[in-house]
Enzyme design. Sequence first.
Site, mmCIF file in Angstrom:
data_model
loop_
_atom_site.group_PDB
_atom_site.id
_atom_site.type_symbol
_atom_site.label_atom_id
_atom_site.label_comp_id
_atom_site.label_asym_id
_atom_site.label_seq_id
_atom_site.Cartn_x
_atom_site.Cartn_y
_atom_site.Cartn_z
ATOM 1 N N GLU A 23 0.680 -1.234 -0.024
ATOM 2 C CA GLU A 23 0.127 0.022 0.110
ATOM 3 C C GLU A 23 0.792 1.375 -0.147
ATOM 4 O O GLU A 23 0.651 2.341 -0.771
ATOM 5 C CB GLU A 23 -0.934 -0.115 1.127
ATOM 6 C CG GLU A 23 -2.143 -1.135 1.152
ATOM 7 C CD GLU A 23 -2.631 -0.929 -0.103
ATOM 8 O OE1 GLU A 23 -2.964 0.263 -0.630
ATOM 9 O OE2 GLU A 23 -3.397 -1.847 -0.757
ATOM 10 N N TYR A 79 -7.269 6.516 3.522
ATOM 11 C CA TYR A 79 -7.157 5.300 2.323
ATOM 12 C C TYR A 79 -6.363 4.136 3.089
ATOM 13 O O TYR A 79 -6.957 2.792 2.982
ATOM 14 C CB TYR A 79 -6.617 5.653 1.062
ATOM 15 C CG TYR A 79 -6.532 4.560 0.273
ATOM 16 C CD1 TYR A 79 -7.498 3.778 -0.272
ATOM 17 C CD2 TYR A 79 -5.033 4.255 0.175
ATOM 18 C CE1 TYR A 79 -7.124 2.639 -1.084
ATOM 19 C CE2 TYR A 79 -4.731 2.999 -0.521
ATOM 20 C CZ TYR A 79 -5.685 2.365 -0.988
ATOM 21 O OH TYR A 79 -5.565 1.049 -1.747
ATOM 22 N N ASP A 120 -10.433 5.332 -2.796
ATOM 23 C CA ASP A 120 -8.939 5.637 -3.458
ATOM 24 C C ASP A 120 -9.585 6.254 -4.598
ATOM 25 O O ASP A 120 -10.810 6.372 -5.059
ATOM 26 C CB ASP A 120 -7.983 4.518 -3.790
ATOM 27 C CG ASP A 120 -8.540 3.586 -4.932
ATOM 28 O OD1 ASP A 120 -9.769 3.495 -5.085
ATOM 29 O OD2 ASP A 120 -7.682 3.176 -5.853
#
Length: 295
Positions: free
Chosen positions: A42, A125, A143
Amino acid sequence: MTDLPEGPAGLHQRVLTWYDDHARVLPWREPDASPWAVMVSEFMLQQTPVARVLPVFAAWMDTWPTPAGLAAASTGDAVRAWGRLGYPRRALRLHGAATAIVTEHGGEVPSSLEELRALPGVGDYTAAAVASFAFGQRHVVLDTNVRRVLARSLTGVEFPGASVTRAERDLATGLLPDDEPTAATWAVAVMELGALVCTAATPRCGSCPVSDLCAWQRAGMPAYDGPPRRGQAWAGTDRQCRGRLLGVLRDAHEPVHRSRLEAVWSDAVQRSRCLDSLVHDGLVARLSADTYALP
DNA sequence: AAACCGTGGTG
DNA sequence: TCACCAAGGTT
């Protein structure tokens, strides 16, 4: 709210089925992928395409398979391993997150949204993504892909606004399946639809599982008419200068004399300002009056 | 809240 | 060719 003829359930079913058939095989989606692997992916995927992340991710996990491993390394090693993914401050933040995980969470990636959100480099997020993808929790994961899919399919506009609005978040919340594991799969499935089909430039509406109920499609795909979405300047900016300077240090494995930095950027005022900012950010160490290196 | 922070692929 | 864009976060 959603104004769907079949209600949200129809939308869920179509997107989930599509995901079953079209999901990419990615290392951080493997059943044995650790929460740490999900977190590393991520961080790397923040503003960087999957194709460029893949090789760096593999090398990174090979070197630092756990948060403790990364925390024990120097920030300079992290910056060097980050390579050319861009936004190298992410490497420092990931190192900082690993350190906090070791000191405050016993070396295990925390599973709660609040604890994740408190880690450096983890915003709304990323916290929701890790909680959802790594721990199977039910959260709104919003996102750029999801925002675009919702903007088109439900709101009927080509692109979402500049920043996430309350209405947008409420819309996504109302769409979340009740069941926890289904909600987690829904989150990654909508994102994947945005990444592969409902793309920004040339959407593949002919391959979209929800094109027939897409509000933007039914409105005739009206062109975007909101405020100009300004791109970011690049040539001659501090960002370009910083990139050049850091590139020299990243590619060198010994301290570098300032003359080698002067060689890659002619404007002395800007070069000096950028070097100072890199040192201030912790991306560069000034070893002496005229030698520099990664920290 | 708007600006800043890297890099490389692409239509 | 050159804007646009890519699983954002921080200030």
